[in-house]
Design an enzyme around this catalytic site. Structure first.
Site, PDB file in Angstrom:
ATOM      1  N   SER A   1       0.810  -1.296  -0.068  1.00 30.86           N
ATOM      2  CA  SER A   1      -0.133  -0.011  -0.220  1.00 30.86           C
ATOM      3  C   SER A   1       0.976   1.222   0.016  1.00 30.86           C
ATOM      4  O   SER A   1       1.573   1.431  -0.947  1.00 30.86           O
ATOM      5  CB  SER A   1      -0.983  -0.157   1.097  1.00 30.86           C
ATOM      6  OG  SER A   1      -2.123   0.971   0.938  1.00 30.86           O
TER       7      SER A   1
ATOM      8  N   ASP B   1      -9.822  -4.587  -4.566  1.00 28.92           N
ATOM      9  CA  ASP B   1      -9.349  -3.388  -4.166  1.00 28.92           C
ATOM     10  C   ASP B   1      -9.660  -2.051  -4.684  1.00 28.92           C
ATOM     11  O   ASP B   1      -9.512  -1.956  -5.748  1.00 28.92           O
ATOM     12  CB  ASP B   1      -7.855  -3.596  -4.013  1.00 28.92           C
ATOM     13  CG  ASP B   1      -6.904  -2.640  -3.268  1.00 28.92           C
ATOM     14  OD1 ASP B   1      -7.601  -1.850  -2.747  1.00 28.92           O
ATOM     15  OD2 ASP B   1      -5.690  -2.677  -3.471  1.00 28.92           O
TER      16      ASP B   1
ATOM     17  N   HIS C   1      -8.173  -5.084  -0.425  1.00 25.86           N
ATOM     18  CA  HIS C   1      -6.691  -4.293  -0.019  1.00 25.86           C
ATOM     19  C   HIS C   1      -6.151  -5.085   0.972  1.00 25.86           C
ATOM     20  O   HIS C   1      -6.092  -4.551   2.114  1.00 25.86           O
ATOM     21  CB  HIS C   1      -7.098  -3.050   0.339  1.00 25.86           C
ATOM     22  CG  HIS C   1      -5.746  -2.150   0.536  1.00 25.86           C
ATOM     23  ND1 HIS C   1      -5.146  -1.566  -0.650  1.00 25.86           N
ATOM     24  CD2 HIS C   1      -5.178  -1.411   1.483  1.00 25.86           C
ATOM     25  CE1 HIS C   1      -4.380  -1.143  -0.501  1.00 25.86           C
ATOM     26  NE2 HIS C   1      -4.315  -0.691   0.900  1.00 25.86           N
TER      27      HIS C   1
END
Length: 269
Positions: A92, A215, A242
């Protein structure tokens, strides 16, 4: 190989270690994983506080010049003190930061890449520390616009077209940071493969891009893959959101693409 590991927003190194634990367990035990903690405290990522204790950290909570520059300095100083590293793993925001540092370095053709390989998991698009910032404009109804910052031309202040700023940060609905944007704030543009016509540079090393079908950052992760290395880019899509998937099939697929990429790097070296 030694991997520098950068965690996501609202987590910490221990959480990332747990997130990639199954992947690590399937890779050869000769690899070493070194984790770098962000220095900015923030709220926990969604669902994290129910499972993992804090502190919850990030590398920046707003994409301002100062915060992103500090994050770059943190990574580069850590590499100088604890490196060298053969590869980087980022989840991320950690992937966004790693790729931001790598893309900035790639602008100088005389500098060698920091890593031989990069593994990005559920990445958001990186911010470009060298680009002209854009200005946040908040309307009376609270909606945000992003306008090109004024520039100086022969001592006279002029405003550039706002169209470029709007399109460059079109994915701001999936933020990649936790702070609140305020009226008049100057924020950085993102790197984007379609927004840099005529500029031919990329990360210069093989990249593995692991993205989630569900996601909210999926498109950003796919766009980042387009900024990957000229020496090969592999994209693997899993069926989750995610997160680092933990089912056995996804773990086997991730292990295979990562290990294949590592072996290609070793063979080329």
């Amino acid at each position: 190989m030694r991997f520098l590991c950068l965690h996501g927003l609202g987590t910490n190194p221990q959480i990332l270690e747990a997130q990639i634990g199954l992947l690590r367990a399937q890779l050869p035990g000769t690899h070493e994983f070194v984790y770098l903690a962000g220095e900015v405290e923030c709220d926990a990522a969604h669902g994290v506080s129910n499972i993992y204790p804090g502190p919850y950290l990030c590398y920046y909570d707003l994409p301002t010049v100062n915060q992103v520059a500090d994050a770059h300095d943190l990574v580069l100083s850590f590499i100088e003190d604890e490196g060298p590293f053969d590869g980087v793993i980022g989840f991320s925001q950690g992937a966004a930061l790693a790729s931001s540092v790598m893309l900035r370095r790639a602008k100088d053709p005389y500098l060698e890449p920091l890593f031989q390989i990069a593994i990005f998991i559920c990445a958001s698009l990186p911010f470009d520390l060298d680009a002209t910032p854009v200005v946040v404009q908040k309307s009376l109804n609270g909606r945000l616009k992003f306008l090109d910052a004024p520039v100086m031309n022969g001592g006279r202040e002029i405003s550039q077209s706002s169209a470029g700023a709007q399109s460059i940060i079109q994915e701001f609905h999936s933020l990649g940071y936790s702070g609140l944007l305020e009226d008049g704030m100057h924020v950085l543009r993102r790197f984007h493969p379609k927004m840099r016509p005529g500029i031919n540079f990329n990360m210069g090393v093989p990249t593995v891009n692991i993205v989630g079908k569900k996601d909210g950052y999926l498109q950003q992760g796919l766009s980042l893959a387009e900024l990957g290395g000229s020496r090969g880019t592999v994209t693997l899509e899993h069926g989750a959101g995610h997160e680092v998937p933990r089912d056995s099939l996804s773990t086997r697929k991730m292990t295979r693409v990562v290990q294949d990429a590592v072996e290609k790097v070793r063979f080329q070296c």
